[in-house]
Design an enzyme around this catalytic site. Structure first.
Site, PDB file in Angstrom:
ATOM      1  CB  SER A 158      -0.917  -0.002   1.223  1.00 64.45           C
ATOM      2  OG  SER A 158      -0.144  -0.129   2.401  1.00 64.45           O
ATOM      3  CB  THR A 194     -40.476  27.955  -7.620  1.00 62.75           C
ATOM      4  OG1 THR A 194     -41.582  28.420  -8.407  1.00 62.75           O
ATOM      5  CG2 THR A 194     -40.268  28.897  -6.439  1.00 62.75           C
ATOM      6  CG  HIS A 195     -41.785  24.433 -10.132  1.00 63.47           C
ATOM      7  ND1 HIS A 195     -42.050  23.161  -9.710  1.00 63.47           N
ATOM      8  CD2 HIS A 195     -42.456  25.255  -9.277  1.00 63.47           C
ATOM      9  CE1 HIS A 195     -42.861  23.196  -8.670  1.00 63.47           C
ATOM     10  NE2 HIS A 195     -43.115  24.454  -8.377  1.00 63.47           N
ATOM     11  CB  SER A 200     -14.602  25.777 -29.101  1.00 61.48           C
ATOM     12  OG  SER A 200     -14.589  24.919 -30.219  1.00 61.48           O
ATOM     13  CE  LYS A 256     -19.132  26.198 -27.848  1.00 60.28           C
ATOM     14  NZ  LYS A 256     -20.409  25.878 -27.227  1.00 60.28           N
ATOM     15  CG  ASN A 291     -17.146  26.091 -24.372  1.00 57.52           C
ATOM     16  OD1 ASN A 291     -18.157  26.654 -24.780  1.00 57.52           O
ATOM     17  ND2 ASN A 291     -16.346  25.385 -25.156  1.00 57.52           N
ATOM     18  CD  GLU A 308     -19.399  22.452 -19.397  1.00 58.15           C
ATOM     19  OE1 GLU A 308     -19.939  21.631 -20.137  1.00 58.15           O
ATOM     20  OE2 GLU A 308     -18.601  23.306 -19.814  1.00 58.15           O
ATOM     21  CE1 TYR A 328      -6.337  -2.860   9.572  1.00 60.05           C
ATOM     22  CE2 TYR A 328      -5.716  -5.150   9.200  1.00 60.05           C
ATOM     23  CZ  TYR A 328      -5.708  -3.823   8.800  1.00 60.05           C
ATOM     24  OH  TYR A 328      -5.087  -3.467   7.640  1.00 60.05           O
ATOM     25  CD  GLN A 365      -3.030  -2.275   2.614  1.00 61.36           C
ATOM     26  OE1 GLN A 365      -2.382  -2.663   3.580  1.00 61.36           O
ATOM     27  NE2 GLN A 365      -2.806  -2.729   1.396  1.00 61.36           N
ATOM     28  CE  LYS A 367      -4.249   3.804   5.554  1.00 64.18           C
ATOM     29  NZ  LYS A 367      -4.917   2.477   5.394  1.00 64.18           N
TER      30      LYS A 367
HETATM   31  N1  ARG Z   1      -1.304  -1.261   5.801  1.00 63.99           N
HETATM   32  C1  ARG Z   1      -2.272  -1.644   6.765  1.00 63.99           C
HETATM   33  C2  ARG Z   1      -3.542  -0.814   6.604  1.00 63.99           C
HETATM   34  O1  ARG Z   1      -3.481   0.229   6.055  1.00 63.99           O
HETATM   35  C3  ARG Z   1      -1.718  -1.415   8.140  1.00 63.99           C
HETATM   36  C4  ARG Z   1      -2.264  -2.364   9.157  1.00 63.99           C
HETATM   37  C5  ARG Z   1      -1.862  -3.754   8.847  1.00 63.99           C
HETATM   38  N2  ARG Z   1      -2.275  -4.655   9.896  1.00 63.99           N
HETATM   39  C6  ARG Z   1      -2.296  -5.943   9.696  1.00 63.99           C
HETATM   40  N3  ARG Z   1      -2.683  -6.667  10.685  1.00 63.99           N
HETATM   41  N4  ARG Z   1      -1.952  -6.488   8.563  1.00 63.99           N
HETATM   42  O2  ARG Z   1      -4.610  -1.191   7.040  1.00 63.99           O
END
Ligand code: ARG
Length: 456
Positions: A20, A152-153, A274, A280, A282, A287, A314, A319, A322
């Site tokens: 990651s 309105t509308h 454009s 144009k 734009n 948008e 957990y 993971q 993020k």
């Molecule tokens: N890279 C993991 C995450 O973002 C960190 C935690 C990993 N923990 C584990 N027991 N493998 O969630």
């Protein structure tokens, strides 16, 4: 990496799949701050020595400098930001580096890091919201006397001041700010000490870590602490509503920039031409912002779906929390700042707005209210006015263009004073009700927003 338990290595494809670093390296500063706070607490509790702490601090400071200088070597085989930093720490300081993880798991570590990161993003959103509200307030102040058809509308309804129209958005963004601040309270909680899931036998002091990091609270339940991602969901929900509000404003800008409306002229810096049609100009920026709203909703949906089937505590699924958050953050923050810039420079075409007031019988309600004030039951007044509108429409004129004789065909109660009532500016000025479009009400609203900005 896993020491004694493993003899074989991870399959190369699996290594890449589980790694990651490309995403979570963005939370390196929070990881280092969290580790420093944890180490300081370990030393205070007599779990590591003062020398160990000094070495850990020195190493982590050096690592931060390496990362920021771009010389840090991120290793895919070390899986994530936590293992990369810890590994490098031991390379630099040796044995003390190996003591850092005492009483800690990556499960509470990543929860802490991410909470710190999300909190800092929410602070940035709040401050950009204030910046945008400031711009909207400035534009509203300058356009208290500019009138345009309120809809309105999406049909012309009644005249309003441009200030009132703009301030409606300021109110939305003010609520967004309150939502962000409220969400912050639940983000700023330290999970450190929950360890893997059950807490730890080491004599840790979570309160100390909380205080060092300037957080507001510590976890109440270790199992919840390592698996709760409500704080991410709430943040991305806030981002979704902000984007929805921005998108509505974009939609108005796009419509108003169409030459048929011509209510606004886009600033060059916030529009594009454009490649084929030379005439144009734009509204691409508006948008695109409207389009990007969809991706933030997608981020929220991803996160909600990610969480729904997870048993305690957990799970590695987490993971995946993020990327959607970072995507939402990378979208909402520049969107707010760009909208502030675009609104600052948008040119309002007051003449076009004034012209538009004349079609659509925006003063019909005034006539109905006028008759009702003369004692005619409102429903009847409504009917009479409808007849007058139909007549004026047949003649191709406005109600204010009808003579008193013509108006008397519909009601003998109409007097000369009706023309003052039918005047568009008067229609706005007479709406004194707090929160209404009348100038005194709009001024009170602006004063309240200005005072609020002082304290936020
Ligand atoms: N890279 C993991 C995450 O973002 C960190 C935690 C990993 N923990 C584990 N027991 N493998 O969630």
């Amino acid at each position: 990496m896993w020491g004694g338990r493993f003899t074989g290595g991870t399959a190369p494809l699996v290594e890449r799949y589980t790694c990651s670093v490309d995403v979570d390296s963005r939370i390196y500063a929070q990881d280092i701050a969290g580790s420093k706070a944890h180490a300081a607490m370990l030393a205070r509790q007599g779990i590591i020595s003062a020398e160990d702490l000094a070495a850990i601090d020195r190493g982590l400071t050096l690592i931060q400098a390496e990362i920021e200088a771009g010389t840090f070597l991120w290793r895919e085989d070390l899986e994530d930001v936590h293992m990369n930093i810890e590994n490098r720490l031991t390379e630099i300081v040796g044995a003390p580096g190996q003591k850092l993880h005492t009483g800690r798991s990556r499960n509470d570590q990543v929860a802490l890091d991410f909470r710190l990161f999300v909190a800092s993003c929410l602070d940035q959103w709040a401050s950009s919201l204030c910046g945008l509200i400031q711009v909207l307030l400035g534009r509203a102040e300058a356009h208290q006397d500019t009138l345009l058809p309120g809809c309105t509308h999406f049909q012309p309804a009644q005249p309003v001041s441009l200030a009132q129209h703009i301030l409606a958005y300021a109110q939305m963004f003010r609520r967004d700010h309150a939502r962000v601040r409220d969400a912050c309270k639940r983000v700023r909680v330290s999970p450190l000490g929950a360890a893997a899931l059950a807490g730890t036998t080491h004599p840790l002091d979570p309160e100390q870590v909380k205080a060092t990091l300037g957080l507001d609270d510590v976890f109440a339940n270790s199992m919840d602490a390592v698996s709760d991602r409500d704080f991410v969901l709430e943040a991305v929900f806030c981002a979704s509503i902000i984007m929805m509000h921005l998108s509505r404003l974009c939609e108005e800008i796009i419509i108003w920039a169409n030459p048929r409306f011509g209510f606004v002229r886009l600033p060059d810096a916030y529009s594009t031409g454009s490649s084929i049609m030379p005439q144009k100009k734009n509204p691409d920026v508006a948008e695109l912002m409207r389009g990007k709203t969809g991706r933030v909703y997608g981020d929220l949906t991803s996160l909600l779906t990610l969480m729904k089937g997870l048993p305690l505590t957990y799970n590695r699924d987490l993971q995946e929390d993020k990327e959607p958050f970072l995507d939402a953050h990378d979208t909402v923050l520049p969107s707010l700042d760009i909208m502030a810039g675009m609104m600052e420079e948008l040119h309002f075409n007051q003449d076009r707005m004034r012209e538009a007031l004349k079609s659509g019988f925006l003063n019909a309600t005034e006539l109905a209210d006028y008759l009702a004030a003369k004692g005619i039951p409102f429903r009847q007044a409504h009917h009479i006015t409808g007849e007058a509108v139909a007549y004026a429409e047949g003649r191709g004129v406005g109600l204010e263009d009808l003579s008193l004789e013509e108006l008397h065909r519909f009601s003998p109660d109409i007097g000369e004073d009706v023309y003052g009532v039918l005047d568009y500016a008067n229609a706005v000025a007479r709406r004194h009700i707090p929160g209404g479009t009348g100038p005194d009400s709009v001024q009170a609203q602006m004063a309240s927003i200005a005072a609020w900005l002082q304290t936020n």
